[in-house]
Motif scaffolding. Structure first.
Motif, PDB file in Angstrom:
ATOM      1  N   LYS A 167       0.827  -1.211  -0.192  1.00  0.00           N
ATOM      2  CA  LYS A 167      -0.015  -0.046  -0.020  1.00  0.00           C
ATOM      3  C   LYS A 167       0.936   1.417  -0.015  1.00  0.00           C
ATOM      4  O   LYS A 167       0.761   2.244  -0.747  1.00  0.00           O
ATOM      5  CB  LYS A 167      -0.930  -0.002   1.205  1.00  0.00           C
ATOM      6  N   SER A 168       1.896   1.203   0.784  1.00  0.00           N
ATOM      7  CA  SER A 168       2.840   2.558   0.987  1.00  0.00           C
ATOM      8  C   SER A 168       3.541   2.691  -0.549  1.00  0.00           C
ATOM      9  O   SER A 168       3.633   3.943  -0.722  1.00  0.00           O
ATOM     10  CB  SER A 168       3.886   2.228   1.905  1.00  0.00           C
ATOM     11  N   VAL A 169       3.743   1.776  -1.358  1.00  0.00           N
ATOM     12  CA  VAL A 169       4.438   1.856  -2.493  1.00  0.00           C
ATOM     13  C   VAL A 169       3.351   2.246  -3.670  1.00  0.00           C
ATOM     14  O   VAL A 169       3.490   3.249  -4.239  1.00  0.00           O
ATOM     15  CB  VAL A 169       5.007   0.480  -3.107  1.00  0.00           C
ATOM     16  N   ILE A 170       1.988   1.794  -3.440  1.00  0.00           N
ATOM     17  CA  ILE A 170       0.989   2.229  -4.390  1.00  0.00           C
ATOM     18  C   ILE A 170       0.856   3.639  -4.128  1.00  0.00           C
ATOM     19  O   ILE A 170       0.386   4.545  -5.003  1.00  0.00           O
ATOM     20  CB  ILE A 170      -0.088   1.341  -4.299  1.00  0.00           C
ATOM     21  N   ASP A 171       0.733   3.885  -2.633  1.00  0.00           N
ATOM     22  CA  ASP A 171       0.250   5.383  -2.348  1.00  0.00           C
ATOM     23  C   ASP A 171       1.372   6.498  -3.236  1.00  0.00           C
ATOM     24  O   ASP A 171       1.176   7.555  -3.263  1.00  0.00           O
ATOM     25  CB  ASP A 171       0.338   5.494  -0.871  1.00  0.00           C
ATOM     26  N   ALA A 172       2.557   5.962  -3.162  1.00  0.00           N
ATOM     27  CA  ALA A 172       3.589   6.751  -3.582  1.00  0.00           C
ATOM     28  C   ALA A 172       3.574   6.904  -5.265  1.00  0.00           C
ATOM     29  O   ALA A 172       4.376   7.624  -5.664  1.00  0.00           O
ATOM     30  CB  ALA A 172       5.038   6.734  -3.147  1.00  0.00           C
ATOM     31  N   GLY A 173       2.601   6.009  -5.857  1.00  0.00           N
ATOM     32  CA  GLY A 173       2.728   6.075  -7.351  1.00  0.00           C
ATOM     33  C   GLY A 173       3.108   5.033  -8.076  1.00  0.00           C
ATOM     34  O   GLY A 173       3.431   4.900  -9.186  1.00  0.00           O
ATOM     35  N   GLY A 174       3.776   3.890  -7.147  1.00  0.00           N
ATOM     36  CA  GLY A 174       4.321   2.925  -7.646  1.00  0.00           C
ATOM     37  C   GLY A 174       5.581   3.081  -8.258  1.00  0.00           C
ATOM     38  O   GLY A 174       6.156   4.192  -8.139  1.00  0.00           O
ATOM     39  N   TYR A 175       6.600   2.173  -8.808  1.00  0.00           N
ATOM     40  CA  TYR A 175       7.374   2.354  -9.861  1.00  0.00           C
ATOM     41  C   TYR A 175       7.169   3.192 -11.087  1.00  0.00           C
ATOM     42  O   TYR A 175       6.257   3.141 -11.820  1.00  0.00           O
ATOM     43  CB  TYR A 175       8.086   1.108 -10.006  1.00  0.00           C
ATOM     44  N   GLN A 176       7.977   4.258 -11.297  1.00  0.00           N
ATOM     45  CA  GLN A 176       7.730   5.019 -12.375  1.00  0.00           C
ATOM     46  C   GLN A 176       9.024   5.256 -13.279  1.00  0.00           C
ATOM     47  O   GLN A 176       9.978   4.687 -12.878  1.00  0.00           O
ATOM     48  CB  GLN A 176       7.425   6.556 -11.779  1.00  0.00           C
ATOM     49  N   HIS A 177       8.912   5.732 -14.273  1.00  0.00           N
ATOM     50  CA  HIS A 177       9.859   5.624 -15.494  1.00  0.00           C
ATOM     51  C   HIS A 177      10.782   6.823 -14.896  1.00  0.00           C
ATOM     52  O   HIS A 177      10.779   7.821 -14.656  1.00  0.00           O
ATOM     53  CB  HIS A 177       9.492   6.116 -16.820  1.00  0.00           C
ATOM     54  N   CYS A 178      12.048   6.111 -14.579  1.00  0.00           N
ATOM     55  CA  CYS A 178      13.274   6.903 -14.309  1.00  0.00           C
ATOM     56  C   CYS A 178      14.481   6.084 -14.592  1.00  0.00           C
ATOM     57  O   CYS A 178      15.176   5.668 -13.574  1.00  0.00           O
ATOM     58  CB  CYS A 178      13.306   7.443 -12.739  1.00  0.00           C
ATOM     59  N   TYR A 179      14.611   5.949 -15.863  1.00  0.00           N
ATOM     60  CA  TYR A 179      15.622   5.065 -16.251  1.00  0.00           C
ATOM     61  C   TYR A 179      17.040   4.974 -15.228  1.00  0.00           C
ATOM     62  O   TYR A 179      17.796   5.865 -15.217  1.00  0.00           O
ATOM     63  CB  TYR A 179      16.254   5.298 -17.705  1.00  0.00           C
ATOM     64  N   LEU A 180      17.148   3.869 -15.006  1.00  0.00           N
ATOM     65  CA  LEU A 180      18.369   3.380 -14.174  1.00  0.00           C
ATOM     66  C   LEU A 180      18.229   3.695 -12.862  1.00  0.00           C
ATOM     67  O   LEU A 180      19.070   3.508 -11.723  1.00  0.00           O
ATOM     68  CB  LEU A 180      19.792   3.906 -14.561  1.00  0.00           C
TER      69      LEU A 180
END
Length: 273
Positions: A167-180
């Motif tokens: 839930k804490s990961v999802i609340d922060a927007g999950g993994y997002q594109h930020c290469y490397l």
């Protein structure tokens, strides 16, 4: 009750994947599900390893992606299949200590306010005879909440060593594109959201290293991507202007210097023998 989340793509070596999965399924506290994301079509050798474990491990669930999406997107897809609140990350070429999950879950049970728990790691490589050679011990401070300055200068946890609250990961927007920098980007957003981090003060993971590991952390392409990541950190309030420029000044020279020198800096000054 916790899940394990792993992503693998076609360039991984099958013997590394096999050793990694063996360490996950040999824990003193086993997970009740292991989600393995195939990030695009794999080689026949990798498919063979996965089929072997599917036949003998009922908790293994394979998620097949039709094309390679990159680590962040693959983990987001895998996260959708994790049914438990606690999710343990693992890379397809690293090796867990047998008691890793037991020690981390035990701490989380007694400290329910913690959102992300990592550990120290032992970095290693294989010699010509295939023996594991430990090169260094990578240490992290215990409470990142109390060591905010540390995580503005260096990534606060080792990604494949963590267990986090879904839930804490999802609340922060999950993994997002930020290469490397998908993991560091996620930790920064979680930190701004008020998430609490902790590192167990002992190694619980063998982290695989090679000369390629140091090469991947250098070059102009890496430096430019790091600049964009730092710029995003400043934008969301994770870095002040002063911290942003300090990071640029201290990191950029390391990225563009020859790999042999960068390797010395990492192994001699940023690690403990």
């Amino acid at each position: 009750m916790f899940s394990v989340l792993i992503s693998v793509y076609r360039k991984e070596k099958p013997e590394f994947l096999k050793e990694s999965l063996q360490s996950v399924f040999s824990q003193t506290l086993p997970a009740d599900e292991v989600i393995l994301v195939e990030d695009g079509p794999l080689t026949n050798e990798l498919d063979s390893v996965i089929n072997e474990f599917e036949q003998k491990e009922s908790t293994l669930k394979v998620v097949k992606l039709p094309q390679n999406m990159g680590l962040g997107s693959a983990l987001n897809e895998g996260l959708k299949f994790c049914k438990n609140e606690y999710v343990a990350r693992m890379d397809s070429d690293d090796i867990c200590f047998p008691e890793r999950f037991e020690k981390q879950i035990s701490y989380l049970k007694s400290h329910p306010d913690i959102d992300v728990i990592g550990s120290w790691t032992k970095e290693f490589y294989l010699d010509n005879q295939g023996n594991k050679v430990i090169t260094s011990l990578k240490r992290f401070p215990h409470s990142i909440w109390e060591n905010f300055k540390y995580c503005t200068k260096r990534c606060p946890v080792e990604h494949p060593s963590v267990i986090f609250k879904k839930k804490s990961v999802i609340d922060a927007g999950g993994y997002q594109h930020c290469y490397l920098f998908e993991d560091y980007h996620l930790w920064a957003r979680m930190f701004v959201n008020g998430a609490k981090f902790y590192n167990i003060q002992e190694p619980l993971l063998y982290f695989r290293m090679s000369d390629e590991s140091f090469k991947r952390r250098g070059g102009y392409k890496y430096a430019i991507n790091e600049y964009h990541a730092l710029k995003t950190f400043k934008k969301i309030g994770f870095l002040t202007n002063k911290e942003f420029y300090f990071a640029l000044i201290t990191r950029f020279p390391v990225r563009i210097m020859p790999n042999c020198i960068r390797k010395i800096i990492y192994t001699k000054f940023l690690r403990k023998k």
